[in-house]
Write a protein that holds these residues in place. Sequence first.
Motif, short mmCIF file in Angstrom:
data_model
loop_
_atom_site.label_atom_id
_atom_site.label_comp_id
_atom_site.label_asym_id
_atom_site.label_seq_id
_atom_site.Cartn_x
_atom_site.Cartn_y
_atom_site.Cartn_z
N GLY A 1 3.97 116.53 7.89
CA GLY A 1 3.47 115.60 6.88
C GLY A 1 2.38 116.25 6.06
N THR A 2 1.22 115.58 5.97
CA THR A 2 0.11 116.13 5.17
C THR A 2 -0.96 116.77 6.06
OG1 THR A 2 -1.05 114.01 5.20
CG2 THR A 2 0.49 114.36 3.41
N TYR A 3 -0.59 117.07 7.32
CA TYR A 3 -1.60 117.58 8.27
C TYR A 3 -1.40 119.06 8.63
CZ TYR A 3 -2.43 112.59 9.37
OH TYR A 3 -2.71 111.26 9.33
N GLY A 4 -0.38 119.69 8.07
CA GLY A 4 0.05 120.99 8.60
C GLY A 4 -0.97 122.09 8.54
N PHE A 5 -1.62 122.25 7.39
CA PHE A 5 -2.46 123.43 7.23
C PHE A 5 -3.58 123.46 8.27
CE2 PHE A 5 -5.89 125.93 5.53
CZ PHE A 5 -5.22 127.12 5.36
N LYS A 6 -4.14 122.28 8.55
CA LYS A 6 -5.30 122.26 9.45
C LYS A 6 -4.92 122.60 10.89
CE LYS A 6 -5.97 117.83 7.73
NZ LYS A 6 -5.62 118.47 6.54
N ALA A 7 -3.63 122.62 11.19
CA ALA A 7 -3.21 122.90 12.57
C ALA A 7 -2.69 124.33 12.75
CB ALA A 7 -2.11 121.92 12.96
N PRO B 1 6.90 114.77 -2.10
CA PRO B 1 5.91 115.65 -2.73
C PRO B 1 4.49 115.11 -2.54
CG PRO B 1 7.63 115.00 -4.29
CD PRO B 1 7.75 114.09 -3.09
N LEU B 2 3.54 116.04 -2.55
CA LEU B 2 2.11 115.69 -2.52
C LEU B 2 1.45 116.50 -3.63
CD1 LEU B 2 -0.28 114.33 -0.92
CD2 LEU B 2 -0.48 116.47 0.32
N GLN B 3 0.69 115.84 -4.47
CA GLN B 3 0.11 116.54 -5.62
C GLN B 3 -1.40 116.73 -5.46
OE1 GLN B 3 1.49 115.42 -9.57
NE2 GLN B 3 2.75 113.83 -8.65
N ALA C 1 -4.76 109.35 8.39
CA ALA C 1 -4.46 110.07 7.15
C ALA C 1 -5.68 109.99 6.23
CB ALA C 1 -3.25 109.46 6.47
N ALA C 2 -5.90 111.06 5.47
CA ALA C 2 -7.04 111.09 4.57
C ALA C 2 -6.98 109.90 3.62
CB ALA C 2 -7.04 112.40 3.79
N VAL C 3 -5.78 109.61 3.18
CA VAL C 3 -5.61 108.51 2.23
C VAL C 3 -4.40 107.68 2.66
CG1 VAL C 3 -6.57 109.83 0.32
CG2 VAL C 3 -4.11 109.87 0.73
N ALA D 1 -7.84 108.87 -2.57
CA ALA D 1 -8.32 110.08 -3.23
C ALA D 1 -9.28 110.85 -2.31
CB ALA D 1 -9.05 109.72 -4.52
N TYR D 2 -9.30 112.17 -2.47
CA TYR D 2 -10.28 113.00 -1.76
C TYR D 2 -10.74 114.10 -2.69
CZ TYR D 2 -5.60 114.70 -0.56
OH TYR D 2 -4.28 115.07 -0.62
N ILE D 3 -11.96 114.58 -2.43
CA ILE D 3 -12.57 115.54 -3.35
C ILE D 3 -13.48 116.47 -2.57
CG2 ILE D 3 -14.35 113.81 -3.94
CD1 ILE D 3 -14.47 115.15 -6.73
N ASN E 1 -1.99 123.34 -0.43
CA ASN E 1 -2.74 122.24 0.19
C ASN E 1 -4.13 122.16 -0.45
OD1 ASN E 1 -4.65 123.99 1.92
ND2 ASN E 1 -2.60 124.81 2.25
N THR E 2 -4.96 121.26 0.08
CA THR E 2 -6.32 121.15 -0.45
C THR E 2 -7.35 121.73 0.53
OG1 THR E 2 -6.17 118.84 0.21
CG2 THR E 2 -6.02 119.30 -2.13
N ALA E 3 -6.84 122.51 1.49
CA ALA E 3 -7.67 123.39 2.33
C ALA E 3 -8.69 122.64 3.20
CB ALA E 3 -8.36 124.45 1.46
N ILE E 4 -8.37 121.39 3.52
CA ILE E 4 -9.29 120.61 4.36
C ILE E 4 -8.95 120.84 5.83
CG2 ILE E 4 -10.01 118.26 4.99
CD1 ILE E 4 -9.41 117.47 2.04
N VAL E 5 -9.98 121.06 6.63
CA VAL E 5 -9.81 121.24 8.08
C VAL E 5 -10.67 120.20 8.77
CG1 VAL E 5 -10.20 122.83 10.00
CG2 VAL E 5 -9.33 123.71 7.83
N ARG E 6 -10.11 119.52 9.78
CA ARG E 6 -10.88 118.47 10.46
C ARG E 6 -10.19 118.11 11.77
NH1 ARG E 6 -8.45 113.22 9.52
NH2 ARG E 6 -6.65 113.45 8.14
N ALA E 7 -10.93 117.40 12.65
CA ALA E 7 -10.35 117.00 13.93
C ALA E 7 -10.58 115.52 14.20
CB ALA E 7 -10.97 117.82 15.06
N ASN E 8 -10.98 114.76 13.18
CA ASN E 8 -11.36 113.36 13.40
C ASN E 8 -10.13 112.44 13.40
OD1 ASN E 8 -10.77 113.61 10.73
ND2 ASN E 8 -12.62 112.64 9.95
N TYR E 9 -9.18 112.76 14.28
CA TYR E 9 -7.93 111.99 14.30
C TYR E 9 -8.08 110.71 15.11
CZ TYR E 9 -5.50 115.15 11.36
OH TYR E 9 -5.11 115.84 10.25
N ARG E 10 -6.98 110.06 15.38
CA ARG E 10 -7.05 108.72 15.96
C ARG E 10 -6.59 108.64 17.41
NH1 ARG E 10 -3.05 105.13 16.46
NH2 ARG E 10 -3.84 103.14 17.20
O1 PYC Z 1 -5.35 114.86 6.27
O2 PYC Z 1 -7.25 115.65 5.56
C1 PYC Z 1 -6.05 115.39 5.41
C2 PYC Z 1 -5.40 115.78 4.15
C3 PYC Z 1 -5.99 116.08 2.98
C4 PYC Z 1 -4.98 116.38 2.10
C5 PYC Z 1 -3.81 116.22 2.72
N1 PYC Z 1 -4.07 115.86 4.00
#
Ligand code: PYC
Length: 410
Positions: free
Chosen positions: A359-365, A252-254, A406-408, A276-278, A70-79
Amino acid sequence: MLKPPNSWIPWGPRGRMWRRHPLKESYDVVIIGGGAHGLAAAYYLAKDHGITNVAVLEKNYIGSGGSGRNTAIVRANYRTAEGIPFYDASVKLYAGLSQELGYNVMFSQRGHMTLAHSDRAVKGLRERAERNQILGVDSRMIWPDEIKRLAPALDVSDRPRYPIMGALWHPPGGIIRHDAVVWGFAREADRRGVHLHPKTEVTGIKVEGGHVTAVETSRGTIRTGMVLSSTAGWCSTIAQMVDLKLPVVTHPLQAMVSEPLKPFLDVVVVSASLHAYISQTDRGELVIGAGINPYSSYSFQSTLDFMESTAGHILELMPALAEVKILRQWAGICDMTPDYSPIMGFTPVGGFVQDVGWGTYGFKASPICGKIMAQLIATNRTPDLIVPFSLERFSTGELVGEKAAAAVGH
Ligand code: PYC
């Protein structure tokens, strides 16, 4: 020199991070998936509930799936009113995790910024900010002057094709050392007696009289009455083993990483419109990601198309990065649900519990999932926090729509 398994090996000041064990014939709980979710569940089962006759089965090495990709992002600003408290509880657990595990997970709450490039996007982010605030999560709208102050590399002029009009600013969000989260949970689960079994693939799950009775693996059969699927990428394959069909499509997510640069970016920047995110790691590398691949696949292949298009979008945001070199790329796979929220809880199959569809939210949870799954298994009750995330919602229509968070744009 590698020493034989089944023993502590003193090759560092504290020895091995976790031990190897023979596979026992039976465990009280079998967790499928040796990533942050499965390991956290094992840790909290042992720590909060004293349940230690637990096996974590991982078909590859510990942390080799989504937790390491993953890209190691942690956040709680969901909808949603369901999602916000859940991810908020996770951020709070992450904030205390280094102390809890006695292991530095390097959580840097440097702030998370989601850019808006249109009136519609400003409106959507404003709604999120308001709902976050009502639910006690620190999020607010900021405008180009403050955006520039927080991230001077961003081009806030009207030159870009999609000028920056505003942003959702979420100070508690940030980045973490993702491997350290895995290692910390693994080490502490091990120390409490949990057996971690890497290179142990689940090949079948036996159900008798509507209840799980055993798990078949590449190393033999384990008797158990309780199985937790904490898998990312293969959740539908595992569910099929108990004749359960999930509304999940896998994509896949790259992501990619640049050469190390002098520190210049100490916030996470996300643009849904530019996909995109950085962020910049403590080592100075830029970690850059985008949306999921537009086709369903189990491939871990990196593509030039992803690198080229994402780099182009990042340069729209930060033109000064034009000469920066990309060092490496990777891919993970994500189990996408129709509403972009996970599936957590009991299933119609007795003793088969799921923590999937992230989906793309797993690591932060990860930490909150581990804690909640442990509570569910120990008490045989669904904790209130995850009632909205049941599998049944897809038949009752009570969806938890988190696509807009979603981030993107995926
Ligand atoms: O939801 O913040 C996010 C995220 C970043 C990368 C994949 N998911």
